[in-house]
Write a protein that holds these residues in place. Structure first.
Motif, PDB file in Angstrom:
ATOM      1  N   MET A 103      -6.386  12.763   0.186  1.00 47.26           N
ATOM      2  CA  MET A 103      -6.156  14.131   0.705  1.00 47.26           C
ATOM      3  C   MET A 103      -7.484  14.859   0.471  1.00 47.26           C
ATOM      4  SD  MET A 103      -2.944  16.399  -0.039  1.00 47.26           S
ATOM      5  CE  MET A 103      -1.741  15.364   0.326  1.00 47.26           C
ATOM      6  N   THR A 104      -8.045  15.491   1.472  1.00 49.62           N
ATOM      7  CA  THR A 104      -9.021  16.496   1.410  1.00 49.62           C
ATOM      8  C   THR A 104      -8.606  17.781   0.534  1.00 49.62           C
ATOM      9  OG1 THR A 104      -8.595  17.851   3.272  1.00 49.62           O
ATOM     10  CG2 THR A 104      -9.733  15.963   3.499  1.00 49.62           C
ATOM     11  N   ALA A 105      -9.597  18.703  -0.056  1.00 50.96           N
ATOM     12  CA  ALA A 105      -9.233  19.753  -0.872  1.00 50.96           C
ATOM     13  C   ALA A 105      -8.353  20.852   0.085  1.00 50.96           C
ATOM     14  CB  ALA A 105     -10.567  20.213  -1.103  1.00 50.96           C
ATOM     15  N   GLU A 106      -8.834  20.878   1.407  1.00 52.81           N
ATOM     16  CA  GLU A 106      -8.152  21.688   2.366  1.00 52.81           C
ATOM     17  C   GLU A 106      -6.742  21.228   2.489  1.00 52.81           C
ATOM     18  OE1 GLU A 106      -9.453  24.349   6.173  1.00 52.81           O
ATOM     19  OE2 GLU A 106     -10.614  22.440   5.688  1.00 52.81           O
ATOM     20  N   GLU A 107      -6.405  20.101   2.645  1.00 49.65           N
ATOM     21  CA  GLU A 107      -4.882  19.442   2.772  1.00 49.65           C
ATOM     22  C   GLU A 107      -4.203  19.810   1.553  1.00 49.65           C
ATOM     23  OE1 GLU A 107      -4.825  15.472   4.862  1.00 49.65           O
ATOM     24  OE2 GLU A 107      -6.586  15.496   4.191  1.00 49.65           O
ATOM     25  N   LYS A 108      -4.983  19.493   0.391  1.00 53.42           N
ATOM     26  CA  LYS A 108      -4.185  19.996  -0.997  1.00 53.42           C
ATOM     27  C   LYS A 108      -3.773  21.315  -1.186  1.00 53.42           C
ATOM     28  CE  LYS A 108      -5.990  16.519  -3.671  1.00 53.42           C
ATOM     29  NZ  LYS A 108      -7.231  15.728  -4.698  1.00 53.42           N
ATOM     30  N   LYS A 109      -4.974  22.371  -0.476  1.00 53.36           N
ATOM     31  CA  LYS A 109      -4.608  23.734  -0.678  1.00 53.36           C
ATOM     32  C   LYS A 109      -3.431  24.044   0.380  1.00 53.36           C
ATOM     33  CE  LYS A 109      -7.289  26.858   1.743  1.00 53.36           C
ATOM     34  NZ  LYS A 109      -8.620  27.332   2.144  1.00 53.36           N
ATOM     35  N   TYR A 110      -3.220  23.323   1.310  1.00 57.68           N
ATOM     36  CA  TYR A 110      -2.075  23.573   2.376  1.00 57.68           C
ATOM     37  C   TYR A 110      -0.889  23.024   2.012  1.00 57.68           C
ATOM     38  CZ  TYR A 110      -5.424  26.635   5.045  1.00 57.68           C
ATOM     39  OH  TYR A 110      -6.130  27.471   5.338  1.00 57.68           O
ATOM     40  N   LYS A 111      -0.964  22.186   1.320  1.00 59.66           N
ATOM     41  CA  LYS A 111       0.473  21.424   1.021  1.00 59.66           C
ATOM     42  C   LYS A 111       1.685  22.074   0.808  1.00 59.66           C
ATOM     43  CE  LYS A 111       1.958  17.114  -1.081  1.00 59.66           C
ATOM     44  NZ  LYS A 111       1.817  15.956  -1.888  1.00 59.66           N
ATOM     45  N   LYS A 112       1.587  22.854  -0.242  1.00 55.73           N
ATOM     46  CA  LYS A 112       2.661  23.555  -0.713  1.00 55.73           C
ATOM     47  C   LYS A 112       3.015  24.632   0.205  1.00 55.73           C
ATOM     48  CE  LYS A 112       1.783  23.542  -5.685  1.00 55.73           C
ATOM     49  NZ  LYS A 112       0.831  23.851  -6.703  1.00 55.73           N
ATOM     50  N   PHE A 168      -2.232  19.132  11.879  1.00 60.15           N
ATOM     51  CA  PHE A 168      -3.020  20.152  12.187  1.00 60.15           C
ATOM     52  C   PHE A 168      -4.061  20.263  11.001  1.00 60.15           C
ATOM     53  CE2 PHE A 168      -4.414  24.789  11.950  1.00 60.15           C
ATOM     54  CZ  PHE A 168      -4.821  24.916  13.369  1.00 60.15           C
ATOM     55  N   VAL A 169      -3.414  20.602   9.825  1.00 55.69           N
ATOM     56  CA  VAL A 169      -4.363  20.770   8.723  1.00 55.69           C
ATOM     57  C   VAL A 169      -5.377  19.392   8.536  1.00 55.69           C
ATOM     58  CG1 VAL A 169      -4.565  20.766   6.141  1.00 55.69           C
ATOM     59  CG2 VAL A 169      -2.974  22.165   7.350  1.00 55.69           C
ATOM     60  N   ARG A 170      -4.761  18.263   8.816  1.00 53.14           N
ATOM     61  CA  ARG A 170      -5.662  17.137   8.711  1.00 53.14           C
ATOM     62  C   ARG A 170      -6.969  17.044   9.842  1.00 53.14           C
ATOM     63  NH1 ARG A 170      -1.865  11.843   7.887  1.00 53.14           N
ATOM     64  NH2 ARG A 170      -1.370  12.334   5.673  1.00 53.14           N
ATOM     65  N   GLY A 171      -6.504  17.720  10.982  1.00 52.41           N
ATOM     66  CA  GLY A 171      -7.438  17.925  12.085  1.00 52.41           C
ATOM     67  C   GLY A 171      -8.697  18.913  11.721  1.00 52.41           C
ATOM     68  N   ILE A 172      -8.220  20.289  11.128  1.00 50.33           N
ATOM     69  CA  ILE A 172      -9.027  21.230  10.708  1.00 50.33           C
ATOM     70  C   ILE A 172      -9.819  20.809   9.615  1.00 50.33           C
ATOM     71  CG2 ILE A 172      -7.904  23.103  12.275  1.00 50.33           C
ATOM     72  CD1 ILE A 172      -6.959  24.204   9.357  1.00 50.33           C
ATOM     73  N   ALA A 173      -9.238  19.926   8.847  1.00 49.17           N
ATOM     74  CA  ALA A 173     -10.143  19.589   7.698  1.00 49.17           C
ATOM     75  C   ALA A 173     -11.093  18.270   7.902  1.00 49.17           C
ATOM     76  CB  ALA A 173      -8.994  19.139   6.363  1.00 49.17           C
ATOM     77  N   GLY A 174     -11.247  18.086   9.002  1.00 40.45           N
ATOM     78  CA  GLY A 174     -12.036  17.064   9.466  1.00 40.45           C
ATOM     79  C   GLY A 174     -11.604  15.550   9.144  1.00 40.45           C
ATOM     80  N   ALA A 175     -10.409  15.370   8.485  1.00 37.33           N
ATOM     81  CA  ALA A 175     -10.110  13.923   8.119  1.00 37.33           C
ATOM     82  C   ALA A 175      -9.254  13.546   9.398  1.00 37.33           C
ATOM     83  CB  ALA A 175      -8.883  14.128   7.247  1.00 37.33           C
ATOM     84  N   TYR A 176     -10.128  13.067  10.241  1.00 39.35           N
ATOM     85  CA  TYR A 176      -9.727  12.569  11.814  1.00 39.35           C
ATOM     86  C   TYR A 176      -9.077  11.395  11.995  1.00 39.35           C
ATOM     87  CZ  TYR A 176     -12.880  16.545  13.018  1.00 39.35           C
ATOM     88  OH  TYR A 176     -13.515  17.669  13.293  1.00 39.35           O
ATOM     89  N   GLU A 177      -9.443  10.364  10.959  1.00 36.21           N
ATOM     90  CA  GLU A 177      -8.819   9.069  11.224  1.00 36.21           C
ATOM     91  C   GLU A 177      -7.311   9.353  10.725  1.00 36.21           C
ATOM     92  OE1 GLU A 177      -9.257   6.286  12.706  1.00 36.21           O
ATOM     93  OE2 GLU A 177     -11.076   7.416  13.419  1.00 36.21           O
ATOM     94  N   ARG A 178      -7.001   9.953   9.568  1.00 40.88           N
ATOM     95  CA  ARG A 178      -5.551  10.172   8.865  1.00 40.88           C
ATOM     96  C   ARG A 178      -4.990  11.117  10.118  1.00 40.88           C
ATOM     97  NH1 ARG A 178      -5.996  12.890   4.292  1.00 40.88           N
ATOM     98  NH2 ARG A 178      -3.832  12.313   3.750  1.00 40.88           N
ATOM     99  N   HIS A 179      -5.886  12.124  10.622  1.00 39.26           N
ATOM    100  CA  HIS A 179      -5.091  13.134  11.675  1.00 39.26           C
ATOM    101  C   HIS A 179      -4.536  12.264  12.917  1.00 39.26           C
ATOM    102  CE1 HIS A 179      -4.872  16.428  14.699  1.00 39.26           C
ATOM    103  NE2 HIS A 179      -5.585  15.577  15.484  1.00 39.26           N
ATOM    104  N   LYS A 180      -5.317  11.376  13.434  1.00 41.16           N
ATOM    105  CA  LYS A 180      -4.905  10.470  14.373  1.00 41.16           C
ATOM    106  C   LYS A 180      -3.718   9.754  14.194  1.00 41.16           C
ATOM    107  CE  LYS A 180      -7.775   7.549  17.607  1.00 41.16           C
ATOM    108  NZ  LYS A 180      -8.815   6.511  17.712  1.00 41.16           N
ATOM    109  N   LYS A 181      -3.715   9.114  12.917  1.00 38.87           N
ATOM    110  CA  LYS A 181      -2.635   8.269  12.575  1.00 38.87           C
ATOM    111  C   LYS A 181      -1.349   9.189  12.645  1.00 38.87           C
ATOM    112  CE  LYS A 181      -2.061   4.592   9.226  1.00 38.87           C
ATOM    113  NZ  LYS A 181      -2.745   3.819   8.099  1.00 38.87           N
ATOM    114  N   LEU A 182      -1.257  10.255  11.950  1.00 36.40           N
ATOM    115  CA  LEU A 182      -0.188  10.936  11.945  1.00 36.40           C
ATOM    116  C   LEU A 182       0.147  11.585  13.499  1.00 36.40           C
ATOM    117  CD1 LEU A 182       2.029  12.160  10.242  1.00 36.40           C
ATOM    118  CD2 LEU A 182       0.491  14.119   9.533  1.00 36.40           C
TER     119      LEU A 182
END
Length: 180
Positions: free
Chosen positions: A4-13, A139-153
């Motif tokens: 998980m990217t830092a950005e994803e962790k930030k938004y998870k809660k 959405f958060v995966r996409g804006i965080a640049g985690a494109y492969e994980r974004h695409k999978k979800l």
């Protein structure tokens, strides 16, 4: 699956909180009718065709967004998804406003159509709740640049969100003859 990217962790809660609070607040407000509580408010009976149209627009924009990203246009994809999210919020606000000011319309169809209506309605409602965290995490995966994980979800999120948008229109079309 990557970390998980830092950005994803930030938004998870926030995502988890919103995924719980939104359905609870909608359910609570759905049961509140301002007119029955004595408030002199005009019933917002003009809203259902508007929010059904917004659902239809969301469905079309979701398909265009997927097409855009498949053609390599990430920026258009991102912008269209933001519009879809805005449409979903607008739908939700109008839906709640309508139900807080107007009597619920009972479905008047009979036989097989009645069963079909309730199957579509119940699946629409359940998936509209389930899809919330999927949309937000995707959405958060996409804006965080985690494109492969974004695409999978997104492969899971997209058909659910599209189903909710399309069935929103179907539910409206099925119940609209019974509006007063």
């Amino acid at each position: 699956m990557g970390m998980m990217t830092a950005e994803e962790k930030k938004y998870k809660k926030w995502i988890i909180t919103l995924s719980i609070i939104i359905p609870l607040v909608v359910a609570m407000l759905f049961g509140v009718n301002l007119r029955k509580l004595g408030y002199d408010v005009e019933p917002l009976t003009f809203l259902p065709p508007i929010y059904a149209t917004i659902n239809g627009i969301t469905a079309v924009l979701l398909m265009v967004a997927v097409s855009a990203v498949k053609r390599g246009n990430r920026k258009l994809h991102e912008n269209l998804i933001k519009v879809c999210m805005g449409c979903s919020v607008a739908f939700l606000l109008m839906y709640v406003a309508y139900h807080m000011t107007s009597e619920s319309t009972p479905y008047g169809g009979e036989g097989t159509l009645r069963y079909l209506y309730f199957i579509v309605l119940i699946s629409h409602i359940l998936l509209s709740i389930i899809v919330i965290p999927f949309v937000l995490f995707t959405f958060v995966r996409g804006i965080a640049g985690a494109y492969e994980r974004h695409k999978k979800l997104a492969r899971i999120t997209y058909p659910m969100w599209l189903y909710v948008a399309v069935t929103g229109v179907v539910v409206y079309l099925m119940i609209s003859p019974y509006y007063n």
